[in-house]
Design a protein around this motif. Structure first.
Motif, PDB file in Angstrom:
ATOM      1  N   GLN A   1       3.760   3.041   6.478  1.00 15.75           N
ATOM      2  CA  GLN A   1       2.437   2.933   5.858  1.00 15.75           C
ATOM      3  C   GLN A   1       1.315   3.285   6.821  1.00 15.75           C
ATOM      4  O   GLN A   1       0.252   3.768   6.417  1.00 15.75           O
TER       5      GLN A   1
ATOM      6  N   SER B   1       0.811  -1.210   0.000  1.00 15.84           N
ATOM      7  CA  SER B   1       0.000   0.000   0.000  1.00 15.84           C
ATOM      8  C   SER B   1       0.847   1.263   0.000  1.00 15.84           C
ATOM      9  O   SER B   1       0.360   2.329  -0.306  1.00 15.84           O
ATOM     10  N   ALA B   2       2.111   1.158   0.339  1.00 18.70           N
ATOM     11  CA  ALA B   2       2.997   2.318   0.236  1.00 18.70           C
ATOM     12  C   ALA B   2       3.826   2.146  -1.017  1.00 18.70           C
ATOM     13  O   ALA B   2       4.449   1.110  -1.213  1.00 18.70           O
ATOM     14  N   ARG B   3       3.794   3.125  -1.860  1.00 13.66           N
ATOM     15  CA  ARG B   3       4.497   3.008  -3.131  1.00 13.66           C
ATOM     16  C   ARG B   3       5.929   3.476  -2.978  1.00 13.66           C
ATOM     17  O   ARG B   3       6.186   4.606  -2.648  1.00 13.66           O
ATOM     18  N   GLN B   4       6.866   2.574  -3.216  1.00 12.01           N
ATOM     19  CA  GLN B   4       8.264   2.930  -3.124  1.00 12.01           C
ATOM     20  C   GLN B   4       8.716   3.454  -4.468  1.00 12.01           C
ATOM     21  O   GLN B   4       8.792   2.702  -5.433  1.00 12.01           O
ATOM     22  N   LEU B   5       9.026   4.726  -4.504  1.00 15.39           N
ATOM     23  CA  LEU B   5       9.487   5.340  -5.742  1.00 15.39           C
ATOM     24  C   LEU B   5      11.006   5.218  -5.839  1.00 15.39           C
ATOM     25  O   LEU B   5      11.715   5.436  -4.852  1.00 15.39           O
TER      26      LEU B   5
ATOM     27  N   TYR C   1       7.293   9.239   4.164  1.00 19.80           N
ATOM     28  CA  TYR C   1       8.580   8.790   3.636  1.00 19.80           C
ATOM     29  C   TYR C   1       9.675   9.792   3.997  1.00 19.80           C
ATOM     30  O   TYR C   1       9.425  10.983   4.099  1.00 19.80           O
TER      31      TYR C   1
ATOM     32  N   ALA D   1       0.563   7.221   4.481  1.00 14.91           N
ATOM     33  CA  ALA D   1       1.967   6.854   4.275  1.00 14.91           C
ATOM     34  C   ALA D   1       2.880   8.081   4.341  1.00 14.91           C
ATOM     35  O   ALA D   1       2.526   9.163   3.870  1.00 14.91           O
TER      36      ALA D   1
ATOM     37  N   GLN E   1       3.470  11.114  -4.423  1.00 16.59           N
ATOM     38  CA  GLN E   1       3.911  11.549  -3.110  1.00 16.59           C
ATOM     39  C   GLN E   1       4.074  13.066  -3.117  1.00 16.59           C
ATOM     40  O   GLN E   1       4.512  13.644  -4.103  1.00 16.59           O
TER      41      GLN E   1
ATOM     42  N   TYR F   1      13.543  10.836   2.457  1.00 11.63           N
ATOM     43  CA  TYR F   1      14.556  10.703   1.422  1.00 11.63           C
ATOM     44  C   TYR F   1      15.737  11.600   1.752  1.00 11.63           C
ATOM     45  O   TYR F   1      15.600  12.586   2.468  1.00 11.63           O
TER      46      TYR F   1
ATOM     47  N   ILE G   1      -2.158   3.545  -1.094  1.00 15.50           N
ATOM     48  CA  ILE G   1      -2.372   2.992  -2.440  1.00 15.50           C
ATOM     49  C   ILE G   1      -2.193   3.994  -3.562  1.00 15.50           C
ATOM     50  O   ILE G   1      -2.324   3.648  -4.714  1.00 15.50           O
TER      51      ILE G   1
END
Lengths: 114, 112
Positions: free
Chosen positions: B50, A98-102, B33, B31, B101, B35, B97
């Protein structure tokens, strides 16, 4: 191992002309691709995307083309404007979870000359 | 105004010190992230989460730690074990989903 490659670190284009930025990928699990635009000292902003079930997606002056057999995508900007000068990153993502890893390429610095 | 905030914009630390970078979002995204970007390189994934109380290592997690105690917050700690901590750090979030981002403005960390 670079899964997403942007082989041109820089590109200069005259205002009003077409800018074509290229991106190659190696991971055949990628099913979605995105382009981001980034100005210095700022976060990237989403520009346009394309699913692997399509070969073209348009949004105003921006069009992304996907050639799955060649594992190649390109971003066309027509007409180019000085405000388009920025670093452009392409990114690919697999369909997983469900988390899209880019996975991002190294970027191309576009300079649009007035 | 909905968005992602990162603070501070510039951060300076001495080598050997841990430092925590803040990331907050009010987009109600599931979600989040982290970087890092180095000159001439793309964005490399450090950690992602998530859902609350769950997170996974990305490609370059060594020397970093995260927590996700609230949906809105995903702080990143750069520990003294990170060999090259000086970089531009970017936080992002997305609805579950979704591929797109949304990024914060970034924090430039300089360790001397």
């Amino acid at each position: 191992d670079q899964q997403v490659k942007q082989n041109s670190p820089s590109l200069s284009v005259q205002e009003g002309r077409i800018s074509i930025l290229n991106c190659d990928y190696t991971n055949s699990m990628f099913d979605y691709f995105l382009w981001y635009k980034k100005y210095p000292a700022e976060g990237p902003t989403f520009l346009i995307s394309i699913s692997s079930i399509k070969d073209k997606n348009e949004d105003g002056r921006f069009t992304v083309f996907l050639n799955k057999s060649a594992k190649h995508l390109s971003l066309h900007i027509v007409p180019s404007q000085p405000g388009d000068s920025a670093v452009y990153f392409c990114a690919g993502a697999p369909f997983s979870g469900s988390a899209r890893q880019l996975t991002f390429g190294s970027g191309t610095q576009l300079t649009v000359l007035p | 105004d909905g968005g992602i905030t990162q603070s501070p914009k510039y951060l300076f630390r001495k080598e050997g010190q841990n430092v925590t970078l803040s990331c907050e979002q009010n987009l109600n995204h599931d979600a989040m992230y982290w970087y890092r970007q180095d000159p001439g390189q793309g964005l490399r994934l450090i950690y992602y989460s998530q859902i609350v109380n769950d997170f996974q290592k990305g490609d370059i997690a060594e020397g970093y730690s995260v927590s996700r105690e609230k949906k809105e917050s995903f702080p990143l700690t750069v520990t003294s074990a990170q060999k090259n901590p000086t970089a531009f750090y970017l936080c992002a979030s997305s609805p579950a989903i979704y591929y797109e981002q949304y990024f914060g403005p970034g924090t430039r960390l300089t360790v001397t």
